[in-house]
Design a protein around this motif. Sequence first.
Motif, PDB file in Angstrom:
ATOM      1  N   LEU A   1       0.840  -1.061  -0.186  1.00 53.31           N
ATOM      2  CA  LEU A   1      -0.132  -0.081  -0.180  1.00 53.31           C
ATOM      3  C   LEU A   1       0.869   1.158  -0.041  1.00 53.31           C
ATOM      4  O   LEU A   1       1.792   1.430   0.753  1.00 53.31           O
ATOM      5  CB  LEU A   1      -0.974   0.046   1.456  1.00 53.31           C
ATOM      6  CG  LEU A   1      -1.688   1.123   1.472  1.00 53.31           C
ATOM      7  CD1 LEU A   1      -2.705   1.739   0.482  1.00 53.31           C
ATOM      8  CD2 LEU A   1      -2.397   1.244   2.918  1.00 53.31           C
ATOM      9  N   ASP A   2       0.838   2.171  -1.069  1.00 50.17           N
ATOM     10  CA  ASP A   2       1.385   3.300  -1.186  1.00 50.17           C
ATOM     11  C   ASP A   2       0.583   4.696  -0.938  1.00 50.17           C
ATOM     12  O   ASP A   2      -0.460   4.503  -1.855  1.00 50.17           O
ATOM     13  CB  ASP A   2       2.362   3.030  -2.374  1.00 50.17           C
ATOM     14  CG  ASP A   2       3.053   4.404  -2.835  1.00 50.17           C
ATOM     15  OD1 ASP A   2       3.543   5.022  -1.677  1.00 50.17           O
ATOM     16  OD2 ASP A   2       3.619   4.672  -3.960  1.00 50.17           O
ATOM     17  N   ILE A   3       1.297   5.538  -0.281  1.00 48.73           N
ATOM     18  CA  ILE A   3       0.618   6.748  -0.078  1.00 48.73           C
ATOM     19  C   ILE A   3       1.420   7.903  -0.164  1.00 48.73           C
ATOM     20  O   ILE A   3       2.516   7.952   0.552  1.00 48.73           O
ATOM     21  CB  ILE A   3      -0.466   6.698   1.222  1.00 48.73           C
ATOM     22  CG1 ILE A   3      -1.183   5.665   1.507  1.00 48.73           C
ATOM     23  CG2 ILE A   3      -1.274   8.132   1.263  1.00 48.73           C
ATOM     24  CD1 ILE A   3      -1.955   5.307   2.721  1.00 48.73           C
ATOM     25  N   ASP A   4       0.957   8.838  -1.140  1.00 47.04           N
ATOM     26  CA  ASP A   4       1.812   9.911  -1.107  1.00 47.04           C
ATOM     27  C   ASP A   4       1.242  11.255  -0.680  1.00 47.04           C
ATOM     28  O   ASP A   4      -0.098  11.455  -0.948  1.00 47.04           O
ATOM     29  CB  ASP A   4       2.143  10.352  -2.614  1.00 47.04           C
ATOM     30  CG  ASP A   4       3.378   9.488  -3.164  1.00 47.04           C
ATOM     31  OD1 ASP A   4       3.621   8.250  -2.470  1.00 47.04           O
ATOM     32  OD2 ASP A   4       3.999   9.680  -4.279  1.00 47.04           O
ATOM     33  N   SER A   5       1.858  12.246  -0.254  1.00 49.74           N
ATOM     34  CA  SER A   5       1.264  13.532   0.170  1.00 49.74           C
ATOM     35  C   SER A   5       1.882  14.569  -0.588  1.00 49.74           C
ATOM     36  O   SER A   5       3.288  14.582  -0.483  1.00 49.74           O
ATOM     37  CB  SER A   5       1.258  13.668   1.832  1.00 49.74           C
ATOM     38  OG  SER A   5       0.864  15.077   2.144  1.00 49.74           O
ATOM     39  N   PRO A   6       1.278  15.729  -0.731  1.00 49.54           N
ATOM     40  CA  PRO A   6       2.161  16.803  -1.209  1.00 49.54           C
ATOM     41  C   PRO A   6       2.808  17.939  -0.091  1.00 49.54           C
ATOM     42  O   PRO A   6       3.143  18.921  -0.557  1.00 49.54           O
ATOM     43  CB  PRO A   6       0.887  17.722  -1.710  1.00 49.54           C
ATOM     44  CG  PRO A   6      -0.300  17.285  -1.182  1.00 49.54           C
ATOM     45  CD  PRO A   6      -0.310  16.020  -0.771  1.00 49.54           C
ATOM     46  N   ILE A   7       2.499  17.404   1.115  1.00 45.05           N
ATOM     47  CA  ILE A   7       3.242  18.081   2.299  1.00 45.05           C
ATOM     48  C   ILE A   7       4.183  17.087   3.060  1.00 45.05           C
ATOM     49  O   ILE A   7       4.202  16.014   2.894  1.00 45.05           O
ATOM     50  CB  ILE A   7       2.322  18.656   3.197  1.00 45.05           C
ATOM     51  CG1 ILE A   7       1.630  17.705   3.853  1.00 45.05           C
ATOM     52  CG2 ILE A   7       1.312  19.898   2.706  1.00 45.05           C
ATOM     53  CD1 ILE A   7       1.041  18.265   5.172  1.00 45.05           C
TER      54      ILE A   7
END
Length: 159
Positions: free
Chosen positions: A130-136
């Motif tokens: 499971l991969d999750i990216d954030s712009p902060i």
Amino acid sequence: MFESIQYPGTKEENYQLLSKQLDSLLEGEPDTTANLSNASALLNQFLEQVNWVGFYLMKDGELVLGPFQGLPACVRIADGKGVCGTATSEKKTMLVDDVHQFPGHIACDAQSQSEIVVPIIKDGNVYGVLDIDSPIKSRFDENDQKGLEAFVDVLKKHI
Ligand code: SME
């Protein structure tokens, strides 16, 4: 029909609620693609300040793009490469506060600043991540890690 609910508690309580929601959402459905798709959609409506959430699945020794929400992404990641491949080779969650400081980070979306990758280990074998990216930067903390690892534990019953 799926109905959005409020998540009014602490982060820990909200993740517990989310995992229960996942369990009932996937209950009785044996199709893995459908279940991974709904899991990514559920997470996308639950999480704030994320720009990509989805799965890579281990196929013939490399990670291949699975169901996700976000911009089109790189399709194949070799084991040991990037944040995802490191999570699978080390079989542990990678919590990256600043992706630009992670050697070998693979940039799929230029917006991404921080990332969490939870390996999915099923019956002792690496199933995917499971991969999750954030712009902060520093979007994810240890409570997110625990909550997302619990989410993956529930998901494993349905894939
Ligand atoms: N950043 C990941 C690649 C996948 S994208 O974030 C969707 C990595 O370094 O493995």
